[in-house]
Design an enzyme around this catalytic site. Structure first.
Site, PDB file in Angstrom:
ATOM      1  N   CYS A   1      -2.346   9.545   2.612  1.00 43.51           N
ATOM      2  CA  CYS A   1      -1.827   8.963   1.358  1.00 43.51           C
ATOM      3  C   CYS A   1      -2.716   9.283   0.174  1.00 43.51           C
ATOM      4  O   CYS A   1      -2.246   9.424  -0.939  1.00 43.51           O
ATOM      5  CB  CYS A   1      -1.668   7.454   1.512  1.00 43.51           C
ATOM      6  N   GLU A  32       0.880  -1.172   0.000  1.00 41.40           N
ATOM      7  CA  GLU A  32       0.000   0.000   0.000  1.00 41.40           C
ATOM      8  C   GLU A  32       0.914   1.218   0.000  1.00 41.40           C
ATOM      9  O   GLU A  32       1.449   1.605   1.044  1.00 41.40           O
ATOM     10  CB  GLU A  32      -0.890  -0.012   1.257  1.00 41.40           C
TER      11      GLU A  32
HETATM   12  P1  NAD Z   1       8.103   4.863   4.964  1.00 42.36           P
HETATM   13  O1  NAD Z   1       8.122   4.044   3.735  1.00 42.36           O
HETATM   14  O2  NAD Z   1       9.229   5.776   5.221  1.00 42.36           O
HETATM   15  O3  NAD Z   1       7.987   3.928   6.272  1.00 42.36           O
HETATM   16  C1  NAD Z   1       6.984   2.943   6.404  1.00 42.36           C
HETATM   17  C2  NAD Z   1       7.491   1.841   7.316  1.00 42.36           C
HETATM   18  O4  NAD Z   1       8.636   1.250   6.729  1.00 42.36           O
HETATM   19  C3  NAD Z   1       7.916   2.306   8.703  1.00 42.36           C
HETATM   20  O5  NAD Z   1       7.464   1.381   9.647  1.00 42.36           O
HETATM   21  C4  NAD Z   1       9.423   2.339   8.622  1.00 42.36           C
HETATM   22  O6  NAD Z   1      10.054   2.062   9.846  1.00 42.36           O
HETATM   23  C5  NAD Z   1       9.718   1.241   7.628  1.00 42.36           C
HETATM   24  N1  NAD Z   1      10.966   1.480   6.883  1.00 42.36           N
HETATM   25  C6  NAD Z   1      11.561   2.674   6.608  1.00 42.36           C
HETATM   26  N2  NAD Z   1      12.678   2.491   5.898  1.00 42.36           N
HETATM   27  C7  NAD Z   1      12.818   1.149   5.725  1.00 42.36           C
HETATM   28  C8  NAD Z   1      13.788   0.331   5.082  1.00 42.36           C
HETATM   29  N3  NAD Z   1      14.859   0.847   4.479  1.00 42.36           N
HETATM   30  N4  NAD Z   1      13.598  -1.008   5.095  1.00 42.36           N
HETATM   31  C9  NAD Z   1      12.516  -1.553   5.696  1.00 42.36           C
HETATM   32  N5  NAD Z   1      11.585  -0.826   6.328  1.00 42.36           N
HETATM   33  C10 NAD Z   1      11.724   0.507   6.351  1.00 42.36           C
HETATM   34  O7  NAD Z   1       6.709   5.650   4.911  1.00 42.36           O
HETATM   35  P2  NAD Z   1       6.159   6.693   5.961  1.00 42.36           P
HETATM   36  O8  NAD Z   1       6.953   7.958   5.852  1.00 42.36           O
HETATM   37  O9  NAD Z   1       5.966   6.079   7.290  1.00 42.36           O
HETATM   38  O10 NAD Z   1       4.690   6.935   5.371  1.00 42.36           O
HETATM   39  C11 NAD Z   1       4.431   7.829   4.365  1.00 42.36           C
HETATM   40  C12 NAD Z   1       4.282   7.143   3.029  1.00 42.36           C
HETATM   41  O11 NAD Z   1       3.336   6.093   3.131  1.00 42.36           O
HETATM   42  C13 NAD Z   1       3.718   8.058   1.955  1.00 42.36           C
HETATM   43  O12 NAD Z   1       4.342   7.783   0.731  1.00 42.36           O
HETATM   44  C14 NAD Z   1       2.250   7.672   1.891  1.00 42.36           C
HETATM   45  O13 NAD Z   1       1.616   7.957   0.669  1.00 42.36           O
HETATM   46  C15 NAD Z   1       2.341   6.209   2.134  1.00 42.36           C
HETATM   47  N6  NAD Z   1       1.087   5.719   2.668  1.00 42.36           N
HETATM   48  C16 NAD Z   1       0.332   4.881   1.907  1.00 42.36           C
HETATM   49  C17 NAD Z   1      -0.894   4.450   2.389  1.00 42.36           C
HETATM   50  C18 NAD Z   1      -1.770   3.544   1.584  1.00 42.36           C
HETATM   51  O14 NAD Z   1      -2.734   3.038   2.146  1.00 42.36           O
HETATM   52  N7  NAD Z   1      -1.501   3.302   0.315  1.00 42.36           N
HETATM   53  C19 NAD Z   1      -1.316   4.853   3.650  1.00 42.36           C
HETATM   54  C20 NAD Z   1      -0.508   5.693   4.385  1.00 42.36           C
HETATM   55  C21 NAD Z   1       0.691   6.113   3.906  1.00 42.36           C
END
Ligand code: NAD
Length: 462
Positions: free
Chosen positions: A250, A216
């Site tokens: 998002c 997602e």
């Molecule tokens: P992110 O990708 O930075 O982090 C998400 C999760 O991944 C966190 O738990 C984080 O600890 C982990 N993570 C970070 N770096 C990682 C790595 N190198 N390897 C493995 N895991 C890692 O996203 P965010 O900043 O928490 O959220 C914002 C993003 O999420 C935006 O792009 C938003 O559009 C998207 N989002 C999508 C939805 C959806 O339903 N499609 C919902 C909410 C947010």
């Protein structure tokens, strides 16, 4: 498990969950139902802490926390409770003549040990909604909430400790390092919500074990206001959808395309509606803050990419940015290239809907798209010609709350979907079984004659 968790602990924990899953205990209807009940009860007992944590992590009001976080999860739990028995019962499937003497069945089988990785923007709901689906489908669960909302992460860990034995479901807190360690393990399913960049990392890690995934992800969700739209309602609904959670949604409208003939009038109304709903943002106590300094700095740098039509006020100490509209933006500027994920809305004008379709189709497939029009021909054109995750006509955001619809992205905005029965489907392997009678055995499949070839041709063509 806290942020100091070691690789060994992660590995041991997974072994314990696998052993528990292998007993078959998670698969009974009674078990699934009681786990959902325990989860609801634990959430109820922690409600005050959840409000408090969201206030601390994002300055979220109680009302917003209930409607966009806790209430959402209660709804998912109740619907699952009502429907799991039906969904988990093996389904009889029609059997074609070729299989005369057989019966067919579709069995929804849990994958096993599921990993859920969650983001910070709706840190409670986006962690727990997939968990509800994973429980309903009969899996064990390891959940890693976001480290950027540490208070919410802590409460979720307490809720799990209260509701579940760790051999069934556990929270592993921590940052990307912890996530990386989790991804090295061989889970049976990974459900990831977060950025497109990290989604790629997750998919690569999953490929090593051939683990199926749901991703997602994010992206730039266009919002189109056509010349025949009900402009006042469009302004009201766009203002609400864009600035709720200070744009950190998002599926928030990322940028706006407005027909040039209604541009001035519409933007005037948008300013009025933004002010009515969110005031000037910065000084309003219930207005959500930006999650941290680095996101605040990234967002304020976008203010250089165009003319501020309204808003533009920022307060670094409080991490607040007013609802802002930017005009005169260039397509190649950062604000039009990157996912904004904050309260800044760039505006472009168009003359022909074809220009909008081309513009969107030249870019990554969006997670959401919103179209405001009274013209069904325009609606059909946009729906048929642009590929995107999901969206609304004459509204914003609300498709996420329609639990009878699948929610998810496509292409760079994600793969797979969930919510309601789609969550159950997501966390289940669909196993097809043909059971053949032993009372007789039709000979024709073993026969190599021409006449039999003809019969086979007839039957296989269907
Ligand atoms: P992110 O990708 O930075 O982090 C998400 C999760 O991944 C966190 O738990 C984080 O600890 C982990 N993570 C970070 N770096 C990682 C790595 N190198 N390897 C493995 N895991 C890692 O996203 P965010 O900043 O928490 O959220 C914002 C993003 O999420 C935006 O792009 C938003 O559009 C998207 N989002 C999508 C939805 C959806 O339903 N499609 C919902 C909410 C947010």
């Amino acid at each position: 498990m806290g942020s100091t968790v070691t690789k060994q602990e992660i590995s041991d924990q997974l072994k314990t969950q696998r052993a528990f899953f292998a007993t078959g205990a998670t698969q009974s209807h009674a078990f699934r139902l009681s786990m959902l009940t325990f989860l609801r009860q634990a959430i109820e007992q922690h409600e005050e802490e959840i409000y408090d944590a969201l206030k601390k992590d994002l300055n979220k009001s109680r009302l917003d926390t209930f409607t966009t976080e806790i209430g959402f999860v209660y709804g998912e739990i109740s619907r699952m409770e009502r429907t799991i028995r039906r969904m988990m019962t093996p389904r009889r499937i029609a059997t074609p003549l070729l299989h005369f003497g057989s019966k067919s069945q579709l069995i929804h089988e849990p994958y096993g040990a599921v990993l859920v990785i969650a983001p910070w923007n709706y840190p409670f709901q986006l962690a727990l909604s997939p968990v509800v689906g994973a429980i309903a489908a009969g899996n064990t669960i390891t959940l890693k909430p976001s480290e950027l909302t540490p208070n919410v992460s802590r409460v979720i860990a307490s809720i799990f400790e209260k509701a579940f034995h760790s051999r069934f479901a556990v929270v592993v807190e921590g940052d990307s390092k912890v996530s990386e360690a989790l991804l090295k393990e061989k889970f049976d399913y990974i459900f990831f919500t977060g950025s497109t960049r990290v989604g790629q990392i997750v998919l690569e890690a999953a490929a090593k074990h051939l683990t199926p995934v749901t991703l997602e992800l994010g992206g730039k969700s266009p919002t189109i206001v056509h010349k025949d739209a009900n402009l006042r309602l469009a302004a009201k609904r766009i203002a609400w959808g864009k600035w709720i959670n200070a744009g950190q949604t998002c599926i928030a409208p990322d940028y706006l395309f407005v027909h040039e003939s209604v541009r001035e009038e519409f933007l005037g109304m948008l300013e009025e509606e933004a002010f009515k709903q969110y005031g000037n943002g910065v000084g309003v106590s219930s207005y959500v803050r930006i999650v941290n300094e680095s996101h605040f700095d990234r967002l304020t740098s976008y203010l250089e990419d165009g003319e501020v039509l309204f808003g533009g006020k920022t307060e670094r100490e409080a991490l607040k940015i007013a609802p802002t509209v930017l005009t005169d933006v260039e397509a190649h500027s950062a604000v039009m290239q990157e996912e904004i994920f904050g309260p800044i809305l760039p505006v472009l004008a168009y003359r022909e809907i074809e220009e909008v379709i081309e513009f969107v189709n030249e870019r990554d497939k969006p997670l959401a798209l919103y179209l405001f029009t009274e013209n069904e021909a325009i609606e059909k054109q946009v729906m048929r010609r642009i590929s995107f995750g999901g969206g609304c006509v004459n509204d914003t955001i609300m498709h996420v709350a329609q639990h009878n619809l699948p929610f998810g992205g496509v292409g760079a905005s994600g793969m797979g979907s969930y919510h309601g029965k789609y969550s159950f489907e997501t966390f289940s392997h669909k196993k097809g079984i043909v059971k053949t009678t032993t009372s007789f055995d039709l000979p024709f499949r073993y026969m190599r004659s021409d006449a039999n070839g003809k019969l086979m041709r007839y039957l296989l063509k269907g």
